[in-house]
Design a protein around this motif. Structure first.
Motif, PDB file in Angstrom:
ATOM      1  N   ALA A 182     135.752  41.991  65.510  1.00 57.15           N
ATOM      2  CA  ALA A 182     137.161  42.385  65.373  1.00 57.15           C
ATOM      3  C   ALA A 182     138.144  41.324  65.797  1.00 57.15           C
ATOM      4  O   ALA A 182     139.079  41.585  66.546  1.00 57.15           O
ATOM      5  CB  ALA A 182     137.414  43.672  66.157  1.00 57.15           C
ATOM      6  N   PRO A 186     144.898  42.914  62.827  1.00 57.48           N
ATOM      7  CA  PRO A 186     144.992  44.100  61.991  1.00 57.48           C
ATOM      8  C   PRO A 186     146.335  44.168  61.257  1.00 57.48           C
ATOM      9  O   PRO A 186     147.338  43.607  61.695  1.00 57.48           O
ATOM     10  CB  PRO A 186     144.868  45.245  63.002  1.00 57.48           C
ATOM     11  CG  PRO A 186     145.340  44.666  64.304  1.00 57.48           C
ATOM     12  CD  PRO A 186     144.938  43.216  64.264  1.00 57.48           C
ATOM     13  N   PRO A 202     138.369  53.500  63.490  1.00 62.77           N
ATOM     14  CA  PRO A 202     137.169  52.909  64.110  1.00 62.77           C
ATOM     15  C   PRO A 202     136.165  53.953  64.588  1.00 62.77           C
ATOM     16  O   PRO A 202     134.953  53.727  64.516  1.00 62.77           O
ATOM     17  CB  PRO A 202     137.724  52.077  65.274  1.00 62.77           C
ATOM     18  CG  PRO A 202     139.098  52.574  65.497  1.00 62.77           C
ATOM     19  CD  PRO A 202     139.594  53.069  64.190  1.00 62.77           C
ATOM     20  N   ALA A 491     133.522  46.046  64.008  1.00 56.54           N
ATOM     21  CA  ALA A 491     134.822  46.318  63.388  1.00 56.54           C
ATOM     22  C   ALA A 491     135.783  47.045  64.321  1.00 56.54           C
ATOM     23  O   ALA A 491     136.958  47.238  63.960  1.00 56.54           O
ATOM     24  CB  ALA A 491     134.620  47.147  62.116  1.00 56.54           C
ATOM     25  N   PRO A 493     138.522  47.559  67.012  1.00 53.28           N
ATOM     26  CA  PRO A 493     139.528  46.681  67.624  1.00 53.28           C
ATOM     27  C   PRO A 493     139.283  46.499  69.121  1.00 53.28           C
ATOM     28  O   PRO A 493     138.694  47.361  69.787  1.00 53.28           O
ATOM     29  CB  PRO A 493     140.845  47.432  67.372  1.00 53.28           C
ATOM     30  CG  PRO A 493     140.562  48.323  66.212  1.00 53.28           C
ATOM     31  CD  PRO A 493     139.132  48.718  66.341  1.00 53.28           C
TER      32      PRO A 493
END
Length: 627
Positions: A182, A186, A202, A491, A493
């Motif tokens: 990550a 974003p 997520p 993936a 965050p």
């Protein structure tokens, strides 16, 4: 090429040797089918192009299409041989710098080339209990890294440059499966959906990854029960609850000292999930007899590949429970090691929003690292999100078994300092093939740190736990290192990954839903269990067993606080029993068992026999082995 594979589970087909199992989509491939895949891939690469790059790319593409836990040696009878490790490096392979020998035992490669010790790697091992990167404590003996294909081949003019070791052979290393979680910035839309207390996207991805991992686990297990080493943390709890929800036959086992929070939380989790639970008590005598007995000596030598101490925590329990017929030999054993673990030790990064760490999620588990950093009264260190600040953080956090200052004045063969050599090793582990400019903000700094743990610590020391089960002749699987779960966690965050928070949330929610208890109760870990609760558990769960497991002693169980666990006799695993009392008395009080084991391994002394102390004395512990 001298290929010396010792484990009887290696299968050879068409010039390929394979151990393990892997999935292609929903299809489980056993070792013979995997070997066939690699043989065809090598043929296809040769058919397209005679260039060595085409062969390497074909083997790497084949490896990348497989998801599971396996290792392969491809091209047994060819000019070039390819060594393949899965993304967890669950089945290690070693080779020498000349590309002349390959083995699944590091010491076989060492003996084949009569390798001397590598002073830098050996000192890194002393300070950390593992060696980062492909090196071992022996010069010119290397380990295949996680998600890597290594080509050992003839040094033809048309081949891509590798590591040229002599005029005849090259070594080319290629990473086909990376880990860089990550680190992308974003979008605004993602930020909106993943902010606040509702990390919807997520969490949904993580749940989907877990479903895939468990679907695969069930295929591998078939009708067999699944046995979990059940700890007081979130990882094994997640597996136990999710498998019970699926109707699986689950058996948990726990080890240590009755009353230790890890044991008592595990006892409660098993009772609330309604699964069979076996407890194996540890004492000084357990370790003294097991570690220094014939079986213990054999395991430690067999499992040592030159790049990590053999994992010990559950070794006595597995052997003892099997001998007592309290665990089945035909089950699938699933340690709860997880890709989420590197997220536990992330520092705060300057420029991040303010946040609080839930210390209940950090470092929980079977007391393996119980005396390391990560207690509630410690302030989390803040570092700049730069490569050099991260290098120093790793050095100060992980190179700690002995005083780093003790090696500060040691020079390397090129005249540099050994600390600078460590820093360069750390940089390589943080970046891989990336430019230093890849680390520039909290997200990329976190990704680099977690990559370092994936390649440096997890794939060597922690996942070496699989050797415990192999030593007992058991089949294992690592569901929380399944590539589907790895991708899902990758993936997540940073805000939800830190302290492995989202992973812990998923574990708590699953356990709460399946056990039918309060959410607060579902969130209790070994880190948060109240001392009074530890005493109450004497009568809350299996009171008769509580009485018997302490030899009929109704005195209060193990209640030593965490800050005393470094003291001999106060560790929840009681594993200071490995060390003779005279050696413990002479050793520095601030050195834990890992430190004594690394020093004993390097110096070749027996921790159960103090006779050598007469010649070496206390000074042996201070500087002699590090200078």
């Amino acid at each position: 090429m001298n290929v010396r594979l010792q484990d009887e589970r290696w299968v050879r087909r068409r010039g390929v040797a394979v151990r393990g199992q892997a999935f292609d989509g929903a299809d489980l491939l056993e070792a013979p089918a995997i070997a066939e895949r690699f043989a065809r891939a090598l043929e296809d690469g040769a058919g397209r192009n005679q260039d060595a790059d085409a062969h390497l790319e074909a083997v790497a593409a084949c490896a990348d299409s497989l998801e599971g836990f396996f290792a392969a040696v491809v091209g047994l009878d060819a000019d070039s041989t390819y060594l393949v490790a899965d993304g967890a490096r669950s089945i290690p392979l070693w080779y020498d710098a000349a590309g002349s020998v390959v083995s699944d035992r590091g010491w076989i490669a060492r003996d084949a080339v009569d390798a001397p010790r590598d002073p830098i790697a050996e000192r890194e091992f002393l300070l950390t209990r593992y060696v980062t990167g492909p090196d071992t404590i022996w010069q010119d003996v290397f380990a295949v890294q996680p998600g890597e294909v290594v080509r050992l081949g003839s040094n033809d003019a048309d081949e891509a440059p590798g590591v040229t070791d002599n005029g005849d052979r090259t070594i080319t290393r290629h990473t086909y499966r990376e880990y860089w979680p990550a680190a992308e910035t974003p979008t605004d839309e993602d930020e909106d959906k993943c902010s606040g207390d509702q990390p919807e996207i997520p969490l949904a991805r993580l749940e989907a990854g877990l479903r895939t991992a468990l679907d695969r686990l069930e295929v591998v297990a078939g009708d067999r029960p699944v046995v979990l080493p059940l700890s007081g943390g979130y990882d094994s709890r997640l597996l136990a609850a999710a498998l019970v929800e699926r109707g699986r036959d689950v058996i948990g086992f726990t080890f240590g000292r009755s009353g230790h929070p890890d044991v008592e939380v595990s006892r409660a989790v098993a009772a609330e999930l309604g699964i069979r639970w076996e407890f194996y008590p540890y004492s000084r005598a357990t370790w003294r007899e097991g570690y220094h007995g014939e079986a213990g000596r054999h395991y430690r030598e067999w499992a040592f590949g030159g790049d990590a101490l053999p994992f010990l925590a559950e070794w006595p329990a597995v052997r003892g429970l099997l001998e007592d017929d309290r665990l089945p030999e035909d089950a699938l054993y699933c340690p709860g090691h997880t890709v989420a673990t590197p997220s536990e030790r992330l520092p705060r990064f300057a420029g991040e929003p303010q946040f609080d760490i839930d210390w209940a999620t950090v470092g929980c588990g079977p007391a393996v690292d119980a005396d390391e950093r990560g207690t509630a009264d410690e302030a989390l260190e803040t570092v700049d999100p730069t490569l050099e600040a991260l290098v120093e953080y790793v050095l100060e956090t992980h190179y700690v078994l002995w005083d780093l200052d003790d090696v500060a004045n040691v020079s390397t063969s090129d005249g540099g300092s050994i600390q600078d050599a460590f820093r360069e090793r750390i940089r390589r582990g943080l970046l891989g093939d990336r430019s230093p400019a890849a680390v520039w903000d909290p997200a990329t700094a976190a990704a680099a740190y977690e990559r370092w743990e994936w390649r440096g610590r997890m794939s060597t020391f922690t996942n070496g736990d699989c050797r415990v089960y192999e030593d007992a002749g058991l089949e294992w699987w690592l569901p929380l290192w399944d590539p589907a779960y790895v991708r899902a966690w990758e993936a997540v965050p940073l805000a939800f990954r830190r302290g492995k928070g989202l992973h812990a949330d998923l574990a708590t929610a699953t356990y709460w839903r399946v056990a039918g208890i309060t959410h607060d109760r579902a969130a209790v870990t070994d880190r948060t269990l109240d001392p009074a609760d530890r005493l109450i558990s004497v009568v809350r769960h299996t009171p008769v067993q509580q009485f018997l497991e302490r030899g009929g002693d109704w005195e209060p169980p193990f209640l030593a606080p965490r800050e005393r666990w470094r003291e001999p006799g106060s560790h929840p695993l009681a594993w200071h029993g490995i060390v003779d009392d005279a050696i413990l008395e002479a050793a520095p009080s601030n050195r834990n068992l890992y430190a004594l084991r690394t020093l004993a391994r390097v110096e070749g002394v027996d921790l159960g026999d103090p006779s050598w102390l007469a010649d070496m004395g206390r000074e042996w512990f201070d500087r002699s082995s590090l200078e």
